[in-house]
Design a protein around this motif. Structure first.
Motif, PDB file in Angstrom:
ATOM      1  N   PRO A  49       0.226  -1.112   0.103  1.00  0.00           N
ATOM      2  CA  PRO A  49      -0.007   0.037  -0.202  1.00  0.00           C
ATOM      3  C   PRO A  49       0.933   1.196   0.006  1.00  0.00           C
ATOM      4  O   PRO A  49       1.426   1.582   0.410  1.00  0.00           O
ATOM      5  N   ILE A  50       0.661   2.043  -0.643  1.00  0.00           N
ATOM      6  CA  ILE A  50       1.396   3.079  -1.017  1.00  0.00           C
ATOM      7  C   ILE A  50       0.992   4.701  -0.670  1.00  0.00           C
ATOM      8  O   ILE A  50      -0.836   4.742  -1.204  1.00  0.00           O
ATOM      9  N   GLU A  51       1.416   5.422   0.447  1.00  0.00           N
ATOM     10  CA  GLU A  51       0.358   5.817   0.814  1.00  0.00           C
ATOM     11  C   GLU A  51       0.279   7.700  -0.733  1.00  0.00           C
ATOM     12  O   GLU A  51       1.691   7.473  -0.858  1.00  0.00           O
ATOM     13  N   ASP A  52      -0.111   8.675   0.106  1.00  0.00           N
ATOM     14  CA  ASP A  52      -0.420   9.860  -1.334  1.00  0.00           C
ATOM     15  C   ASP A  52       0.829  10.468  -1.318  1.00  0.00           C
ATOM     16  O   ASP A  52       1.391  10.927  -2.167  1.00  0.00           O
ATOM     17  N   LEU A  58      25.700   4.050  -9.391  1.00  0.00           N
ATOM     18  CA  LEU A  58      25.154   4.177  -8.293  1.00  0.00           C
ATOM     19  C   LEU A  58      23.832   4.696  -7.698  1.00  0.00           C
ATOM     20  O   LEU A  58      23.840   5.186  -9.008  1.00  0.00           O
ATOM     21  N   MET A  59      23.107   4.088  -6.726  1.00  0.00           N
ATOM     22  CA  MET A  59      21.968   3.575  -6.795  1.00  0.00           C
ATOM     23  C   MET A  59      21.804   4.472  -5.176  1.00  0.00           C
ATOM     24  O   MET A  59      21.868   4.429  -4.489  1.00  0.00           O
ATOM     25  N   ALA A  60      20.289   4.430  -5.320  1.00  0.00           N
ATOM     26  CA  ALA A  60      19.550   4.807  -4.013  1.00  0.00           C
ATOM     27  C   ALA A  60      18.039   5.068  -4.057  1.00  0.00           C
ATOM     28  O   ALA A  60      17.368   5.449  -4.920  1.00  0.00           O
ATOM     29  N   ALA A  61      17.208   4.972  -2.933  1.00  0.00           N
ATOM     30  CA  ALA A  61      16.223   4.754  -3.256  1.00  0.00           C
ATOM     31  C   ALA A  61      15.424   6.297  -1.216  1.00  0.00           C
ATOM     32  O   ALA A  61      16.312   6.365  -0.656  1.00  0.00           O
ATOM     33  N   ASP A  62      14.464   6.043  -1.621  1.00  0.00           N
ATOM     34  CA  ASP A  62      14.122   7.138  -0.039  1.00  0.00           C
ATOM     35  C   ASP A  62      12.764   6.213   0.632  1.00  0.00           C
ATOM     36  O   ASP A  62      13.030   4.839   0.006  1.00  0.00           O
ATOM     37  N   THR A  63      12.805   6.061   1.922  1.00  0.00           N
ATOM     38  CA  THR A  63      12.630   5.771   2.425  1.00  0.00           C
ATOM     39  C   THR A  63      10.985   6.384   2.531  1.00  0.00           C
ATOM     40  O   THR A  63      11.045   6.910   2.961  1.00  0.00           O
ATOM     41  N   GLY A  64       9.975   5.134   2.300  1.00  0.00           N
ATOM     42  CA  GLY A  64       8.365   5.664   2.567  1.00  0.00           C
ATOM     43  C   GLY A  64       8.394   5.412   3.876  1.00  0.00           C
ATOM     44  O   GLY A  64       8.807   5.523   4.592  1.00  0.00           O
ATOM     45  N   SER A  65       6.431   5.634   4.002  1.00  0.00           N
ATOM     46  CA  SER A  65       5.891   6.253   5.430  1.00  0.00           C
ATOM     47  C   SER A  65       5.997   4.908   6.338  1.00  0.00           C
ATOM     48  O   SER A  65       5.605   4.165   6.830  1.00  0.00           O
ATOM     49  N   MET A  66       5.835   4.031   4.741  1.00  0.00           N
ATOM     50  CA  MET A  66       5.590   2.364   4.905  1.00  0.00           C
ATOM     51  C   MET A  66       7.155   1.479   5.781  1.00  0.00           C
ATOM     52  O   MET A  66       6.745   0.260   6.516  1.00  0.00           O
ATOM     53  N   MET A  67       7.556   2.250   6.217  1.00  0.00           N
ATOM     54  CA  MET A  67       9.275   2.161   6.989  1.00  0.00           C
ATOM     55  C   MET A  67       9.867   2.505   7.378  1.00  0.00           C
ATOM     56  O   MET A  67      10.072   4.362   7.243  1.00  0.00           O
ATOM     57  N   PRO A  68      10.311   1.852   8.431  1.00  0.00           N
ATOM     58  CA  PRO A  68      11.557   3.426   9.330  1.00  0.00           C
ATOM     59  C   PRO A  68      12.722   3.700   8.686  1.00  0.00           C
ATOM     60  O   PRO A  68      13.591   2.988   8.252  1.00  0.00           O
TER      61      PRO A  68
END
Length: 142
Positions: A44-47, A66-76
């Motif tokens: 489930p993805i929050e708006d 080089l790779m990267a990602a954000d941390t969505g609200s679904m995980m700390p």
């Protein structure tokens, strides 16, 4: 071919950081957002998370990934671990590229050790960039 690549984690600045790294290192950037995932992916993805980077990958003309990602609200979110450094190294022919990368990454950075001639004969430097990522540079003397 097996490869070992840095994968950087951000709370919500991955796109901005990857665009900055592309301006420093050159190359092609591919970004997928949480919102681009199929609805049936089981997550489930929050708006508020839809525009965050699920996966970003920068491929440079010098063969770096080089790779990267954000941390969505679904995980700390867990801040980058101290003791992990991204190293940009090369031979004498790479001096200009590495020196330029050091100078650009040092803009707005902290804890800089100047990129200068080291006792072992190479040019060496360190910096923590504006996103809190620690970089080390070592290149053979031109």
């Amino acid at each position: 071919m097996v490869r070992l690549n840095p994968y950087l984690s951000f709370k919500d600045q991955a796109r901005e950081a990857l665009e900055f790294y592309r301006s420093v290192l050159g190359g092609e950037l591919d970004v997928s957002t949480f919102g681009s995932m199929p609805a049936d992916a089981g997550m489930p993805i929050e708006d508020a998370d839809k525009d965050l980077v699920m996966h970003g990958q920068l491929e440079t003309p010098h063969g770096l990934t080089l790779m990267a990602a954000d941390t969505g609200s679904m995980m700390p979110y867990v801040a980058p671990t101290s003791g992990v450094t991204v190293a940009l190294t090369g031979g004498p022919e790479d001096y200009d590229y590495v020196a330029s990368a050091y100078a650009k990454l040092a803009e707005g950075g902290t804890d800089a050790m100047p990129f200068d001639k080291a006792p072992w004969g190479d040019f060496y430097g360190q910096v923590t960039d504006r996103y809190g990522i620690t970089w080390m540079f070592d290149v053979g003397a031109p």
